[in-house]
Design a protein around this motif. Structure first.
Motif, PDB file in Angstrom:
ATOM      1  N   ALA A 122      47.894  46.766  52.146  1.00 50.22           N
ATOM      2  CA  ALA A 122      48.132  45.340  51.845  1.00 50.22           C
ATOM      3  C   ALA A 122      48.083  44.462  53.104  1.00 50.22           C
ATOM      4  CB  ALA A 122      49.479  45.183  51.149  1.00 50.22           C
ATOM      5  N   LYS A 123      48.076  45.100  54.266  1.00 48.40           N
ATOM      6  CA  LYS A 123      48.073  44.315  55.512  1.00 48.40           C
ATOM      7  C   LYS A 123      46.885  43.355  55.548  1.00 48.40           C
ATOM      8  CE  LYS A 123      49.914  46.501  59.272  1.00 48.40           C
ATOM      9  NZ  LYS A 123      49.748  47.544  60.284  1.00 48.40           N
ATOM     10  N   ASN A 124      45.690  43.876  55.206  1.00 47.70           N
ATOM     11  CA  ASN A 124      44.489  43.037  55.280  1.00 47.70           C
ATOM     12  C   ASN A 124      43.835  42.779  53.933  1.00 47.70           C
ATOM     13  OD1 ASN A 124      44.593  43.030  58.146  1.00 47.70           O
ATOM     14  ND2 ASN A 124      43.675  45.078  58.137  1.00 47.70           N
ATOM     15  N   LEU A 182      46.565  42.574  47.224  1.00 49.82           N
ATOM     16  CA  LEU A 182      46.678  43.535  46.123  1.00 49.82           C
ATOM     17  C   LEU A 182      47.269  42.875  44.884  1.00 49.82           C
ATOM     18  CD1 LEU A 182      47.980  46.816  47.801  1.00 49.82           C
ATOM     19  CD2 LEU A 182      45.641  46.070  47.412  1.00 49.82           C
ATOM     20  N   ILE A 183      46.682  43.201  43.738  1.00 56.05           N
ATOM     21  CA  ILE A 183      47.190  42.665  42.472  1.00 56.05           C
ATOM     22  C   ILE A 183      47.669  43.849  41.634  1.00 56.05           C
ATOM     23  CG2 ILE A 183      46.541  41.401  40.373  1.00 56.05           C
ATOM     24  CD1 ILE A 183      44.237  40.202  42.086  1.00 56.05           C
ATOM     25  N   ALA A 184      48.913  43.793  41.166  1.00 59.38           N
ATOM     26  CA  ALA A 184      49.441  44.883  40.315  1.00 59.38           C
ATOM     27  C   ALA A 184      48.812  44.775  38.934  1.00 59.38           C
ATOM     28  CB  ALA A 184      50.958  44.778  40.220  1.00 59.38           C
ATOM     29  N   ILE A 213      42.353  45.491  44.641  1.00 59.23           N
ATOM     30  CA  ILE A 213      42.155  44.485  45.684  1.00 59.23           C
ATOM     31  C   ILE A 213      41.518  43.297  44.987  1.00 59.23           C
ATOM     32  CG2 ILE A 213      40.910  43.911  47.802  1.00 59.23           C
ATOM     33  CD1 ILE A 213      40.984  46.827  48.613  1.00 59.23           C
ATOM     34  N   LYS A 214      41.989  42.115  45.285  1.00 59.22           N
ATOM     35  CA  LYS A 214      41.489  40.920  44.607  1.00 59.22           C
ATOM     36  C   LYS A 214      39.954  40.894  44.672  1.00 59.22           C
ATOM     37  CE  LYS A 214      42.202  36.028  44.267  1.00 59.22           C
ATOM     38  NZ  LYS A 214      42.515  34.790  44.941  1.00 59.22           N
ATOM     39  N   GLY A 215      39.324  40.763  43.522  1.00 62.41           N
ATOM     40  CA  GLY A 215      37.864  40.667  43.458  1.00 62.41           C
ATOM     41  C   GLY A 215      37.148  42.007  43.432  1.00 62.41           C
TER      42      GLY A 215
END
Ligand code: SAM
Length: 323
Positions: free
Chosen positions: A215-217, A220-222, A238-240
């Motif tokens: 999640a650092k870079n 994140l979507i649950a 990961i988003k997208g």
């Protein structure tokens, strides 16, 4: 009929270890010197496995996973792959493989139609992969995965055993494989298997740390759990991204209260739990005038041996039970 254990868990999954043999010797799973293996005659034949699966279906078990050892390394495995596909009532058929022989068998699995694949892969660096697996060729696995994707399999997972100081520098690279591929990269907490543990306990890294690293870079979507094959994982994306991320926390947050599976070892025992609990010798029944009643009673007895929560101590023989 359905099997409900004494803690009211509905048992509807069976993991089948089809062989103790493996073409790799992963450092966290097998000693370098190899293992003392069972006699060939002690291993269930394909016909015996098929008999048990047919019986399990009658008991409401609809979801089966082949594992090992390396399932695709057992001689004649294509026979079992095809025959399982002919059994009425199976709703979900899956396999956990190290992917080394995947290219050879992936078309058969596609023809059968039902298969979902979990492919173990702990490093994307060829030299490190060779070290972890003691001799494996990363390209064989990558070629297998490409073939799986080309053939359009759904719900494919890449299983990564997370080990501190071994592959934690690759978590992000693994996670980013999902950006353009329809796969779930699944991080599995490392379990120190026994006192001669092949990889020491200090390699353990909890799910929360793995998520933090990724999640650092990456945003994140649950996600909610999908119906099929979600098992015990927490799912994110990961988003997208096209694919998903899964995190399996068997050690830091055991999920025993939702465990709905039994395990059949390659030598014919039904184990109630990967880590603790007892087992029932099905082979002894199968090879001594088996009746439907005796088999049913054995499955129910195994289900009732399931502990409410595992002991957390991994005195497990992974090559016999399968992960
Ligand atoms: N040969 C197949 C494979 O490599 O996937 C199937 C058998 S393997 C024992 C099944 C799974 O168990 C793999 O995903 C493997 O990474 C996992 N596994 C083995 N030892 C483990 C350990 N000490 N901690 C966590 N997972 C482990």
């Amino acid at each position: 009929m359905n099997i409900v254990d004494k803690y009211l868990r509905h048992i509807d999954r069976l993991r089948i270890s089809v062989t103790e043999l493996c073409n790799l010797r992963c450092v966290y799973c097998r000693p370098e010197s190899g293992l003392e293996l069972s006699q060939h005659t002690d291993i269930l034949t394909y016909e015996e496995i098929l008999t048990l699966v047919q019986h399990a279906v009658k008991l409401g078990i609809k979801s089966f996973r082949l594992t090992g050892g390396e399932p695709l390394y057992r001689r004649g495995i294509e026979y079992l792959l095809k025959k399982l596909g002919e059994i009425q009532g199976i709703e979900d058929l899956a396999i956990t493989t190290n992917g080394i022989c995947l290219k050879k068998y992936v078309k058969i699995m596609k023809e059968v139609g039902l298969y979902r694949l979990n492919i173990s892969l702990d490093s994307l660096d060829p030299a490190k992969f060779e070290r972890i697996t003691r001799g494996g060729n990363l390209q064989d696995v990558l070629d297998g995965i490409e073939e799986v994707l080309n053939l359009g399999f759904k719900n494919t997972k890449i299983n990564v055993v997370a080990m501190k100081g071994v592959n934690d520098d690759e978590f992000e690279e693994f996670a980013r494989l999902t950006l353009e591929r329809d796969v779930e990269v699944r991080f599995i907490e490392y379990m120190a298997m026994n006192k001669e543990s092949l990889v020491s306990e200090d390699k353990f890294i909890p799910m929360s740390d793995i998520i933090e690293i990724i999640a650092k870079n990456n945003e994140l979507i649950a996600l909610p759990k999908p119906k099929l094959g979600s098992g015990a994982a927490k799912i994110y994306k990961i988003k997208g991204a096209m694919g998903k991320l899964g995190f399996v926390s068997a050690v830091s947050q055991p999920f025993c209260n939702s465990c709905n599976r039994l395990r059949l070892t390659s030598d014919g025992k039904i184990r109630s739990c990967l880590l603790s609990g007892g087992e029932v010798d099905l082979k002894a029944i199968l090879r001594n005038n088996p009746t439907e009643e005796k088999l049913t009673e054995a499955f129910i007895r195994a289900a009732n041996l399931k502990p409410p929560v595992h002991s957390g101590k991994g005195h497990v023989i992974m090559h016999q039970v399968g992960g």
